[in-house]
Design an enzyme around this catalytic site. Structure first.
Site, PDB file in Angstrom:
ATOM      1  N   ASP A 279       1.025   1.515  -7.608  1.00  0.00           N
ATOM      2  CA  ASP A 279       0.582   0.456  -8.507  1.00  0.00           C
ATOM      3  C   ASP A 279       1.754  -0.128  -9.283  1.00  0.00           C
ATOM      4  O   ASP A 279       1.893  -1.356  -9.410  1.00  0.00           O
ATOM      5  CB  ASP A 279      -0.461   1.037  -9.462  1.00  0.00           C
ATOM      6  CG  ASP A 279      -1.430  -0.013  -9.988  1.00  0.00           C
ATOM      7  OD1 ASP A 279      -1.397  -1.154  -9.515  1.00  0.00           O
ATOM      8  OD2 ASP A 279      -2.232   0.323 -10.876  1.00  0.00           O
ATOM      9  N   ASP A 280       2.604   0.736  -9.813  1.00  0.00           N
ATOM     10  CA  ASP A 280       3.783   0.247 -10.535  1.00  0.00           C
ATOM     11  C   ASP A 280       4.708  -0.547  -9.633  1.00  0.00           C
ATOM     12  O   ASP A 280       5.279  -1.558 -10.048  1.00  0.00           O
ATOM     13  CB  ASP A 280       4.552   1.428 -11.129  1.00  0.00           C
ATOM     14  CG  ASP A 280       3.988   1.874 -12.461  1.00  0.00           C
ATOM     15  OD1 ASP A 280       4.517   1.456 -13.488  1.00  0.00           O
ATOM     16  OD2 ASP A 280       3.002   2.634 -12.456  1.00  0.00           O
TER      17      ASP A 280
END
Length: 678
Positions: free
Chosen positions: A400-401
Site C-alpha cells: 500500500d505504501d
C-alpha cells in the site's frame, strides 16, 4: 477572517449542516473555499521536516502504555520515573463508568482493562481506590483476568500471575516448516510472524519475574471459571484439533529433554536477531519489539548488552512526553504521511517543481528498499524494491505504501528524469508480481490466506493472515491507471473481478486499513476512476448511492470502529473531517461533484475548520487489527480534507472554467472575479 460557505464566521461550534430531509443546502462561496484551502495548505507545509518529509503522531489505545509498564516491571524497573508518567496517561484515558476501551467512544475492553489495572497497581495505586474498585468489578463481571486474549496472558505469565500452561504454546520448530505445508511462519502475516517467533522462545524458556502478593492481581481472577479455550462444541473441528495439539505440546514440554528442543530454539533465536538488522526494532512495531526484549532476556542477554540496549532505545523512541504524562506510539508513519501530504499539496496547486515537493520526493527516493525481505519466500528472484511504512523496516516493504509513494512521486518533476522512470518501472513490476491468486492485493505478502491458521490458539488477535482487501487492491488500480493501465490489462482485469466479488449488497466495500466501509468505498471509486472505468456503471452508482445514503444531518460522514463488530453500524458514527473527506472524494470520482450532497460535505469541512486550517478529530479512523486494535493518524484530519477541498475546487472549475473566483489562483485554477453559481 475565515468564513462559512453560507458567509458566517467559521469556528468550532456544533454542526448544523443539511441533509436531504428538507433542510437547506448551503450556498457556495468560492472565497471561503479558497481561504480554507490556503490555510490548510500552509499549515501542512509548516509541518514539513527539514529533510523534506512529514510524520504525524500515530496514536493507539492504552495497551501500549500499560504493556510498557509491564515490560519495565519485568526488568525490575518499576520505580523508573517514566512508569508514573505512563500511568498518569493511562488514568486519564479511563472510561467514565470504569475500565478502558480500545478506541474513543468504544465499549469496555477486558484485556485493555486488566493490563491498565495491573499497571496502576504496580505504580502504587490503592486497589481500594473507588476507580480501581469500579474497574475490578467490571473485569470480574466480564469473566475475570483469565478471560483475556492470549497475548495479554503472556504478560500475566511473565509476571507470575498465571502459569505458562494457561497461554497458548508456540513451538519454535515452526521456523523449520516449509511454506508448502501452509502452517509455517511464512504462511502467517508479517506482523504475526514477528510476534510469534519471540513468543516461541518464551514458550520454551518460560521466564518469570515474581512479584509480591501486594503487587499481584489475584483479585481479578474468578476461581469459578476456567481459562478460555478455542475448543468448539463439535465432535470434530480444526479448532479442536489445534487445542489438542496445544495440550500435547505442553505435555511434551515437561518430558522432552532440553537438548531435543535446542535446534528449534536456536533457529528462532537466530531468526529474531537476523531480523533486527535493517529495522527500527523487530518488525518495527511495538508488540514484536516488546516481545523481543522479553525473549532476549530469557535467552540470557544482560541489560547492558548492545542488542537489549538497542531494543529498549527503539521502544523509548516511540514515547511522547507532555507535561507529567507519557504516551507511546505503536510505530511511526513517515512514508505514509509524506506520500499523502505530497498528493494533497499537489492537488491544492503546489507546482511539481516546487522546491518543497522536490525535497520530499528526494526523501522518498532515498528510502526505497533495495535489499531482500521475507516476501521473497514466495517471489524468489524478483528484484527488491518498495517502501516501508516506517523509517526503516527493510524486511517488510508495504504494498500500500509503495503504491501511495508512486502516486506522490508522479506529481513531482523528478519523475520526468530517467532516475524517476527507473524507480517507477521497478516498483510497478514488483507490485504486479505481488498480486494474489484471487486477483487482489494484500499488505506485505502474497497468498497469505490459509484459513486453517485462524483456528490455532494464538490467532485471537484477528490478524494472523494477510489476505487481499478491497482498499489496497483499489490503490494498486489507482497507480496503474495513473500510469496508463486500463481495464483490459490482465492484472487490472483480475483486480476488477476481485472488487466485484467483494462488493457488499448495499453497494459499499469493507475497508481493511481504515474505518471502514466509507474508507473502502472511497478508495475503490478512486481506483475505478483512475483506470477510466465507466463511472456510470450500475455497480459504481450503487457505491455512490450508498455513500450518499449515509451522509448525516450536519453534512458530514462518520463511521465508528463498531462497524467491524456489527454491520448495523456500517457508515454510522460521529462525523469526522477525514471520513467526510473520503466520502466527498469518492463521490467526486463517481461523477457527482456537482451534487448537493457533495456541496454539503464541503460545507461541513469548511464550517468545522479551525482558523489555522486544521480540524479537531479525536476519533480513531485508522485500523490496525479489526476488532482488536485501532489507530488515530494525527495528520488524517489535515491532508485528506485538503485533498477533498482541492479536488472539489478543481471539479467545479472544470465545469465552469470562466466563472472561478480570482482567489482560486492560489489553488492552481484559472481566475475570474465572479463567484460560482451552483
Amino acid at each position: 477572517m475565515i468564513v462559512k460557505l453560507d458567509g458566517s464566521k467559521r469556528g468550532r461550534g456544533p454542526t448544523t449542516g443539511a441533509s436531504s430531509r428538507g433542510l437547506t443546502t448551503p450556498a457556495f462561496d468560492a472565497e471561503a473555499l479558497d481561504q480554507g484551502l490556503a490555510a490548510t495548505r500552509q499549515w501542512l507545509l509548516d509541518q514539513q521536516r527539514d529533510d523534506g518529509h512529514w510524520v504525524g503522531e500515530l496514536e493507539g489505545d492504552t495497551i501500549l502504555e500499560s504493556e510498557f509498564v509491564l515490560l519495565l516491571t519485568s526488568l525490575g524497573r518499576e520505580d523508573d520515573p517514566v512508569v508514573a508518567k505512563l500511568c498518569n496517561y493511562l488514568f486519564e484515558q479511563r472510561l467514565p463508568d470504569g475500565g478502558w476501551a480500545i478506541y474513543p467512544g468504544g465499549p469496555f475492553d477486558l484485556s485493555a482493562s486488566v493490563k491498565a489495572y495491573f499497571a496502576l497497581k504496580l505504580v502504587g495505586m490503592d486497589p481500594e481506590h473507588p476507580e480501581m474498585v469500579r474497574v475490578r468489578q467490571r473485569i470480574l463481571d466480564a469473566g475475570g483476568a483469565q478471560a483475556c486474549n492470549s497475548y495479554t496472558r503472556f504478560y500475566l505469565a511473565l509476571l507470575g500471575q498465571i502459569s505458562y500452561d494457561d497461554c497458548p504454546y508456540v513451538p519454535p520448530e515452526l521456523v523449520f516448516l516449509p511454506t508448502h505445508l501452509g502452517l509455517s511462519i511464512y504462511d502467517m502475516s508479517s506482523w504475526t510472524r514477528t510476534m510469534v517467533v519471540p513468543l516461541a522462545i518464551l514458550s520454551v524458556l518460560r521466564p518469570v519475574r515474581h512479584l509480591s502478593a501486594e503487587q499481584g492481581i489475584a483479585e481479578l481472577f474468578r476461581p469459578d471459571l476456567p481459562p478460555p479455550s478455542r475448543r468448539t462444541e463439535q465432535t470434530w473441528s480444526w479448532a479442536n484439533f489445534f487445542v489438542a495439539c496445544d495440550r500435547l505440546m505442553k505435555w511434551a514440554h515437561r518430558i522432552v529433554p532440553k537438548a531435543v528442543r535446542r535446534p528449534g530454539l536456536s533457529a528462532a533465536h537466530r531468526w529474531m536477531v537476523d531480523h533486527f538488522d535493517r529495522s527500527e526494532g523487530l518488525g518495527a512495531i511495538f508488540p514484536a519489539m516488546v516481545y523481543s526484549v522479553f525473549a532476549l532476556r530469557a535467552l540470557g542477554y544482560a541489560d547492558d548488552h548492545p542488542l537489549v540496549r538497542q531494543a529498549m532505545q527503539q521502544l523509548e523512541d516511540l514515547m511522547i512526553e507532555e507535561h507529567d504524562s507519557v504516551r507511546v506510539q505503536p510505530c511511526v508513519s513517515p512514508t505514509w504521511d509524506s506520500a499523502i501530504a505530497m498528493i494533497a499539496l499537489a492537488d491544492s496547486g503546489l507546482p511539481a517543481d516546487d522546491p518543497r515537493m522536490l525535497q520530499a520526493a528526494r526523501w522518498l527516493l532515498d528510502h526505497e528498499i533495495r535489499t531482500p525481505g521475507d516476501w521473497q519466500r514466495r517471489r524468489p528472484g524478483l528484484e527488491p524494491t518498495g517502501w516501508a511504512f516506517e523509517y526503516r523496516n527493510d524486511f517488510y516493504p508495504d504494498i500500500d505504501d509503495t503504491a501511495m509513494v508512486l502516486l506522490a512521486l508522479g506529481r513531482t518533476a523528478l519523475m520526468r528524469f530517467p532516475e524517476g522512470q527507473a524507480v517507477t518501472d521497478r516498483a510497478v513490476a514488483w507490485l504486479l508480481a505481488m498480486q494474489n491468486r484471487d486477483g487482489g492485493w494484500a499488505a506485505f505478502d502474497v497468498d497469505i490466506d490459509n484459513q486453517l491458521l485462524t483456528k490455532v490458539p494464538f490467532a485471537d488477535h484477528n490478524a494472523i493472515l494477510d489476505p487481499s482487501c478491497a482498499d489496497i487492491t483499489a490503490r494498486i488500480l489507482e497507480i496503474l491507471g495513473t500510469l496508463g493501465y486500463r481495464a483490459d490489462h490482465p492484472a487490472v482485469a483480475r483486480g476488477l473481478e476481485y472488487l466485484w466479488s467483494t462488493q457488499e449488497p448495499e453497494g459499499c466495500w469493507y475497508g481493511r486499513w481504515g474505518v471502514n466501509y466509507i474508507y473502502g468505498t472511497w478508495q475503490v471509486l478512486l481506483g475505478l476512476q483512475a483506470i477510466n472505468f465507466p463511472m456510470d456503471h450500475p455497480n459504481v452508482q450503487r457505491a455512490a448511492d450508498w455513500l450518499e445514503s449515509v451522509q448525516q444531518e450536519d453534512g458530514g460522514w462518520g463511521e465508528s470502529c463498531l462497524s467491524y463488530d456489527d454491520p448495523a453500524w456500517m457508515g454510522k458514527g460521529v462525523t469526522t473531517a477525514s471520513q467526510t473527506a473520503w466520502a466527498v472524494n469518492g463521490l467526486i470520482a463517481a461523477g457527482r461533484a456537482q451534487s448537493a450532497r457533495v456541496r454539503r460535505g464541503v460545507a461541513f469541512l469548511l464550517r468545522t475548520q479551525n482558523p489555522d486550517g486544521t480540524w479537531d478529530e479525536p476519533q480513531f479512523t485508522g485500523t490496525g487489527f479489526p476488532k482488536v486494535f485501532y489507530l488515530r493518524y494525527h495528520l488524517y484530519r489535515i491532508y485528506f480534507p485538503l485533498m477533498a477541498l482541492a479536488r472539489y475546487r478543481s471539479a467545479i472549475a472544470a465545469n465552469a472554467p470562466s466563472r472561478v473566483h480570482a482567489g482560486a489562483l492560489a489553488c492552481g485554477v484559472p481566475a475570474d472575479p465572479r463567484p460560482l453559481d451552483m
